[in-house]
Enzyme design. Structure first.
Site, PDB file in Angstrom:
ATOM      1  N   ALA A  13       6.724   5.902   4.190  1.00 34.67           N
ATOM      2  CA  ALA A  13       5.923   5.870   2.961  1.00 34.67           C
ATOM      3  C   ALA A  13       4.671   5.011   3.152  1.00 34.67           C
ATOM      4  O   ALA A  13       3.601   5.331   2.623  1.00 34.67           O
ATOM      5  CB  ALA A  13       6.769   5.313   1.816  1.00 34.67           C
ATOM      6  N   CYS A 160      14.996  -0.594  -2.871  1.00 40.70           N
ATOM      7  CA  CYS A 160      15.236  -0.104  -4.227  1.00 40.70           C
ATOM      8  C   CYS A 160      16.491  -0.720  -4.850  1.00 40.70           C
ATOM      9  O   CYS A 160      17.556  -0.098  -4.900  1.00 40.70           O
ATOM     10  CB  CYS A 160      15.326   1.404  -4.291  1.00 40.70           C
ATOM     11  N   ASP A 295       8.744  -1.995   3.437  1.00 40.56           N
ATOM     12  CA  ASP A 295      10.079  -2.598   3.504  1.00 40.56           C
ATOM     13  C   ASP A 295      10.224  -3.613   4.636  1.00 40.56           C
ATOM     14  O   ASP A 295      11.018  -4.548   4.534  1.00 40.56           O
ATOM     15  CB  ASP A 295      11.139  -1.499   3.706  1.00 40.56           C
ATOM     16  N   LYS A 303      11.584  -4.044  -2.662  1.00 42.37           N
ATOM     17  CA  LYS A 303      11.162  -3.105  -1.626  1.00 42.37           C
ATOM     18  C   LYS A 303      11.239  -1.667  -2.133  1.00 42.37           C
ATOM     19  O   LYS A 303      12.325  -1.086  -2.181  1.00 42.37           O
ATOM     20  CB  LYS A 303      12.036  -3.280  -0.380  1.00 42.37           C
ATOM     21  N   ALA A 305       8.809   2.301  -2.704  1.00 42.63           N
ATOM     22  CA  ALA A 305       7.612   3.084  -2.403  1.00 42.63           C
ATOM     23  C   ALA A 305       6.534   2.778  -3.444  1.00 42.63           C
ATOM     24  O   ALA A 305       5.338   2.794  -3.135  1.00 42.63           O
ATOM     25  CB  ALA A 305       7.955   4.574  -2.412  1.00 42.63           C
ATOM     26  N   ALA A 306       6.967   2.487  -4.663  1.00 41.20           N
ATOM     27  CA  ALA A 306       6.010   2.151  -5.725  1.00 41.20           C
ATOM     28  C   ALA A 306       5.226   0.884  -5.374  1.00 41.20           C
ATOM     29  O   ALA A 306       4.029   0.786  -5.662  1.00 41.20           O
ATOM     30  CB  ALA A 306       6.744   1.960  -7.048  1.00 41.20           C
ATOM     31  N   CYS A 338      10.586   0.143 -10.624  1.00 41.09           N
ATOM     32  CA  CYS A 338      11.895   0.709 -10.400  1.00 41.09           C
ATOM     33  C   CYS A 338      12.222   1.657 -11.542  1.00 41.09           C
ATOM     34  O   CYS A 338      12.453   1.209 -12.666  1.00 41.09           O
ATOM     35  CB  CYS A 338      12.932  -0.415 -10.317  1.00 41.09           C
TER      36      CYS A 338
END
Ligand code: FAD
Length: 401
Positions: A13, A160, A295, A303, A305-306, A338
């Site tokens: 990502a 996440c 990450d 951690k 992707a956002a 999240c």
């Protein structure tokens, strides 16, 4: 020995988007070191485990995603020698660089808990945390006949932090809709002291979801052993050290995670092995021509992707500035998000920064479960990922980056 102006470690990502951004800026000699021929959109795995999308919808060939103009070195980075601007790959190649961006993601330590590695994917043991095992989550939920459904959350950092509980809420909703709820217990063993790090969303989750749906939560409990033969999980109370033996009919295991081993033993890692970067500028604290993101980085935020969506423009701006002889002036404020799926068609969209202060995008209270936010997660965010983040385009977010 080959040389590239910019070398990016990892086509995940973070890496694909950074390479694209550097190319957009007119830098032509960019290489991506990436061993895998597939790229996974991991945020979809919660939906795969919940039977909403197929596992195949989360994967694309790496070859289709490597940005045009970048050189793909299909190999894994193995050793770094930042004092000499060079690295070695597992395949024995030596690569030197002017600038390095390190983002190989994190490592899943399946073997750290006795019993887990052998059991996952079989006999009621499942996990959303890998492409290989994610289908077994939906198999277990779909075939559940009642009994104990157990969900785990290891000590952070993990990727996440919401994912261990999202799948539990989907399972609970599924059991309820299929008349199994009265015959089942949903039990969450959570290593952290609260259900979520941000107080606003922790209160929302406890009041709107956990309590009314009778989910049993044991905070500060960590999975220390799995006994698949007797279908028992052993949890340790992190305060007292006492252990509990919990029988299960199904268990969703979230494995412990850490920095990749090759980073742990490299000069680029901090004491935990994470790429040791400034939390503001993403520049390495010891090697100014090295940057870290995602990450694998030491950035003290959740951690996701956002988070990378907010980190990417900061890293790109600072890298380009340093390449032009300037200073890294762009600053990351820790923005992360999240999307807490709380059931089929329900979602609480948590967005916050380093100070755990909400930084919400929408003009309504995101602490409430909403169908609109579920649709955002199901349809809009994946499009932003594939077409925005991975292509190196900016997408609005409330972070100050
Ligand atoms: P990754 O995307 O993991 O990519 C790392 C890349 O590096 C991989 O392609 C790998 O092959 C490569 N690599 C590994 N080792 C080497 C090496 N030695 N040399 C070179 N390359 C290497 N995020 C959200 O924002 N929202 C969510 O709802 C969400 N849900 C999630 C649910 C689950 C079940 C999981 C597992 C994750 C979820 N995430 C979510 C987290 C998100 O997927 C990650 O934070 C994100 O993918 C991290 O990006 P990255 O580039 O740092 O690492």
């Amino acid at each position: 020995k080959v040389h590239h102006r910019v070398v990016v470690i990892g086509g995940g990502a973070a890496g694909l988007g950074i390479a694209a951004r550097v190319l957009h800026a007119g830098i032509t000699d960019v290489a991506i070191v990436e061993p895998s021929d597939k790229h996974y959109y991991q945020p979809f795995w919660t939906f795969v485990g919940g039977g909403v999308v197929s596992r195949e919808q989360s994967v694309k060939p790496m070859a289709d995603l490597i940005p045009k103009g970048a050189t793909w070195i299909r190999d894994a980075a193995a050793e770094f020698d930042p004092a000499n601007n060079s690295l070695k790959t597992q395949g024995g190649k030596e690569i030197s660089y002017d600038y390095l961006v390190v983002c190989p993601g994190l490592q899943i330590d399946w073997d750290k808990i006795p019993g887990v590695k052998e059991a996952v994917g079989k006999d009621g043991v499942c996990s959303n945390y890998s492409y290989d095992t994610v289908n077994t989550t939906w198999e277990n939920i779909r075939n559940f006949k009642g009994g104990n459904a157990v969900f785990t959350f290891p000590p952070p950092p993990i990727k996440c932090a919401g994912a261990p509980q999202k799948i539990m809420y989907l399972a609970e909703d599924h059991f309820r809709k299929h008349g199994l709820r009265d015959k089942s217990r949903i039990i969450f063993y959570c290593a952290t002291p609260t259900i979520f790090s941000v107080p606003k969303y922790a209160i929302s989750l406890m009041e709107q979801v956990v309590k009314p749906r009778h989910i049993e939560v044991h905070f500060k409990h960590n999975l220390v052993e799995l006994r698949p033969a007797s279908k028992e999980a052993v949890f340790k109370n992190l305060d007292t050290g006492d252990t509990i033996v919990q029988p299960y009919d199904m268990i969703h295991v979230v494995p412990p995670m850490s920095a990749p081993d090759f980073l742990k033993k490299s000069p680029l890692g901090n004491e935990g092995g994470w790429v040791d970067v400034s939390k503001d500028t993403l520049q390495h604290v010891r090697y100014p021509n090295v940057f870290g993101i995602g990450d694998a980085s030491s950035l003290p935020t959740s951690k996701t992707a956002a988070a990378i969506r907010a980190q990417s423009p900061v890293l790109a701006a600072n890298l380009l500035s340093v390449m032009n002889g300037g200073q890294p002036v762009a600053k990351y404020d820790g923005y992360t998000s999240c999307p807490l799926i709380t059931g089929y068609g329900k979602l609480i969209l948590a967005e916050f920064d380093y100070d755990l202060k909400p930084q919400e995008t929408f003009p309504f209270d995101q602490g409430k479960e909403r169908y609109s936010m579920y649709l955002l997660k199901r349809y809009i965010i994946p499009a932003i990922y594939w077409k925005g983040l991975l292509k190196g385009y900016q997408w609005p977010h409330p972070g100050k980056a």
